[in-house]
Design an enzyme around this catalytic site. Structure first.
Site, mmCIF file in Angstrom:
data_model
loop_
_atom_site.group_PDB
_atom_site.id
_atom_site.type_symbol
_atom_site.label_atom_id
_atom_site.label_comp_id
_atom_site.label_asym_id
_atom_site.label_seq_id
_atom_site.Cartn_x
_atom_site.Cartn_y
_atom_site.Cartn_z
ATOM 1 N N HIS A 1 42.752 17.416 34.502
ATOM 2 C CA HIS A 1 41.447 18.039 34.743
ATOM 3 C C HIS A 1 41.563 19.556 34.844
ATOM 4 O O HIS A 1 40.678 20.289 34.403
ATOM 5 C CB HIS A 1 40.799 17.460 36.001
ATOM 6 N N LYS B 1 16.671 -0.444 37.442
ATOM 7 C CA LYS B 1 17.131 0.898 37.810
ATOM 8 C C LYS B 1 17.509 1.014 39.285
ATOM 9 O O LYS B 1 17.358 2.069 39.900
ATOM 10 C CB LYS B 1 16.073 1.952 37.437
ATOM 11 N N GLU C 1 31.269 16.431 30.717
ATOM 12 C CA GLU C 1 32.479 16.357 31.542
ATOM 13 C C GLU C 1 33.720 16.422 30.667
ATOM 14 O O GLU C 1 33.916 15.585 29.773
ATOM 15 C CB GLU C 1 32.491 15.060 32.357
ATOM 16 N N ASP D 1 18.012 4.215 27.961
ATOM 17 C CA ASP D 1 17.411 4.798 29.166
ATOM 18 C C ASP D 1 18.532 5.165 30.137
ATOM 19 O O ASP D 1 19.176 4.266 30.691
ATOM 20 C CB ASP D 1 16.462 3.788 29.812
#
Length: 559
Positions: free
Chosen positions: A541, A369, A237, A445
């Site tokens: 952006h 998670k 990004e 992770d």
């Protein structure tokens, strides 16, 4: 690459396509004997072979006893002989005799380049010049070609290549080739060379065919607790690293940020079932009784040198019990460690409660998670709070906004807006952006970004200056195990000074990494909130996160 193209020339014109289409089909193999799946064909011929052998031996023994000549046969014996010969031929071909015979034939092994090309058809959607002998492939031997064909046909499982070949790189090359032929799609652009496939065997990734490149940027220096850190961030990004870097600058110019580690405990919560709610409650009282904690701790801690049980909290749903074990795990993230400890305790509890049925080692009360109220309230992993005081002139000159605008925006966006959305642990601007980038760079992770991004950002006026803080109760990180031992991720950890375990103070490296994650989130929150308050988000952006060729009348900013 040119050498490979000369060795394996491929034409792409219509004439060549036609000639390949009408070429004679390859010789039929054992797996083509019956129009059935391979395992059913194998079962049929094995059963036929043994049945005919048993039948013939029985009949011949009977003839010997009755002094009947062996050459006198009836219809059943003739049929059995045909079945025996057919099954014997099939089994010879299946167990590799056909390959031995073919290997001794000069006409089949010592083929020229054109013959090899004609014998390896490719899918219509493939760039054949790349797929079968690509520049990053070592697949040039006849032996590898035979293995690829076996993988495509299903006679050799793709997952077993590393074990059968004893060469992880060669296994990846062969698997990649097989995948391209099976799918008819090219993997050109997915790198293969330059990666240590031995380092991931049995611990990081199964059945590899290459690796994905993610650019790594450096934000900082982040001045945290009096120490400067250059923070690696792996992301695709645009603006993210630049924005975080601006936040680091504002924090540094204002004297730095401070952090506090509130708690360090990884959790695992199995689900166990009892015949009645009375038995479930009895087990809960036993587990939560302080008098039993020392014994349970000794049993739990046997799982590792670093595992240290801290607390057991339980909840009940009907006759189902969910005990939540929390423990310290040293410099490891600790999921495997805590799971082994929990298993030890469950085995012991089974002796006290033989009617207990362990349904699952994880009952989702952990909660791993997944966003959950238990994690948000009780914490999981490292609970870190980080703060900074930003001078008013830095807010105006570096962040291009005002203290009043940031305070109002935080209240209406991060607090009120998130509450209106029913957010769970999402009272922030974009904590997950920074957490994910640092996680990927340092071998954590990535899926644990879900709970690790639980964060509440608070911004208040402190006289003329600004006070900003982030509270993150579930940062799940480690500096040993998993992806942390891969070369790239290990280098990023080394940059932070957090590589491996700390022998003098076990656990301190992972704890410091959690502090750095929180400090970087603080910088990211400060910069993004300032950009929104100053109306710079869309402009930045469009400048840094969009290619000029994508900008047109229909372009939209997805923020």
């Amino acid at each position: 690459m040119e050498d490979l193209r000369r060795r394996f020339p491929i034409k792409n014109n219509d004439e060549e396509t036609s000639s390949v289409a009408v070429a004679s089909s390859p010789p039929r193999k054992a797996s083509d004997a019956l129009p059935l799946p391979l395992y059913l064909t194998n079962t049929f011929f094995l059963a036929l072979f043994f049945a005919t052998v048993y039948f013939l031996l029985s009949r011949w023994r009977e003839k010997i006893r009755n002094s009947t000549p062996l050459h006198v046969v009836d219809l059943s014996e003739i049929s059995a002989l045909f079945g025996f010969v057919a099954s014997f031929i099939y089994l010879l071909g299946f167990f590799g005799i056909d390959l031995i015979f073919r290997s001794s034939s000069d006409d089949d092994v010592w083929v020229n380049d054109d013959d090899l090309r004609r014998k390896v058809p490719c899918g219509q959607s493939l760039d054949c010049s790349v797929v079968h002998h690509s520049p990053d492939s070592d697949l040039v031997s006849v032996e590898d070609e035979e293995i690829v064909k076996s993988v495509v046909q299903g006679t050799i499982p793709s997952y077993s290549l590393e074990t059968k070949l004893g060469d992880c790189k060669r296994a990846a090359v062969i698997r990649r080739e097989a995948v391209q032929r099976i799918t008819g799609k090219s993997l050109t652009g997915l790198p293969l060379e330059g990666f240590d496939y031995d380092s991931i065997l049995g611990q990081c990734c199964e059945m590899p065919v290459g690796y994905v490149q993610i650019p790594v940027g450096i934000a900082g220096p982040l001045l945290l607790d009096g120490v400067e850190y250059s923070v690696p961030m792996a992301t695709t990004e645009g603006c993210l690293v630049a924005s975080t870097n601006r936040g680091c600058k504002a924090i540094h110019l204002s004297g730095g940020a401070n952090s506090v580690l509130m708690k360090d405990a990884m959790t695992r919560a199995p689900v166990v079932k009892f015949p009645s709610i009375m038995r479930a409650a009895a087990a809960m009282f036993y587990l939560e009784d302080p008098a039993n904690f020392e014994r349970l701790s000794l049993i739990f801690n046997k799982s590792s040198r670093f595992a240290r049980l801290q607390k057991i909290t339980c909840t009940i749903a009907g006759r189902n019990l969910y005990p939540r074990f929390a423990c310290g795990t040293g410099d490891a993230m600790g999921m495997n460690m805590v799971s082994k400890g929990v298993q030890n305790v469950l085995d012991f509890i089974k002796t006290e409660f033989p009617d207990m049925d362990v349904v699952g080692i994880s009952g989702n009360y952990c909660s791993d998670k997944k966003a959950s109220g238990a994690n948000w309230i009780l914490g999981r992993g490292k609970h870190v709070v980080c703060e900074a005081f930003i001078k008013a002139e830095i807010v105006e000159k570096v962040l291009k906004t005002s203290v009043e605008a940031l305070v109002e925006l935080n209240m209406l966006k991060n607090l009120t807006g998130s509450a209106m959305a029913g957010s769970l642990g999402g009272f922030n601007a974009h904590a997950s952006n920074i957490v994910s980038a640092v996680f990927i760079a340092t071998g954590q992770d990535p899926a644990q970004n879900v709970e690790s991004s639980h964060c509440i950002t608070l911004i208040q006026a402190e006289g003329n200056d600004l006070h900003i803080s982030v509270s993150m109760p579930c940062i799940e990180v480690g500096t040993v195990g998993g992806g942390t031992q891969l070369a790239s991720q290990s280098a990023c950890l080394n940059l932070l000074g957090m590589k491996g375990s700390n022998n003098e103070e076990p656990g301190s490296n992972a704890q410091q990494l959690a502090r750095i994650v929180a400090g970087t989130v603080l910088a990211g929150e400060l910069s993004l909130m300032s950009a929104i308050a100053a109306g710079q988000l869309v402009k930045s952006h469009m400048k840094y996160n969009r290619s000029s060729r994508d900008i047109g009348p229909s372009s939209q900013v997805n923020r």
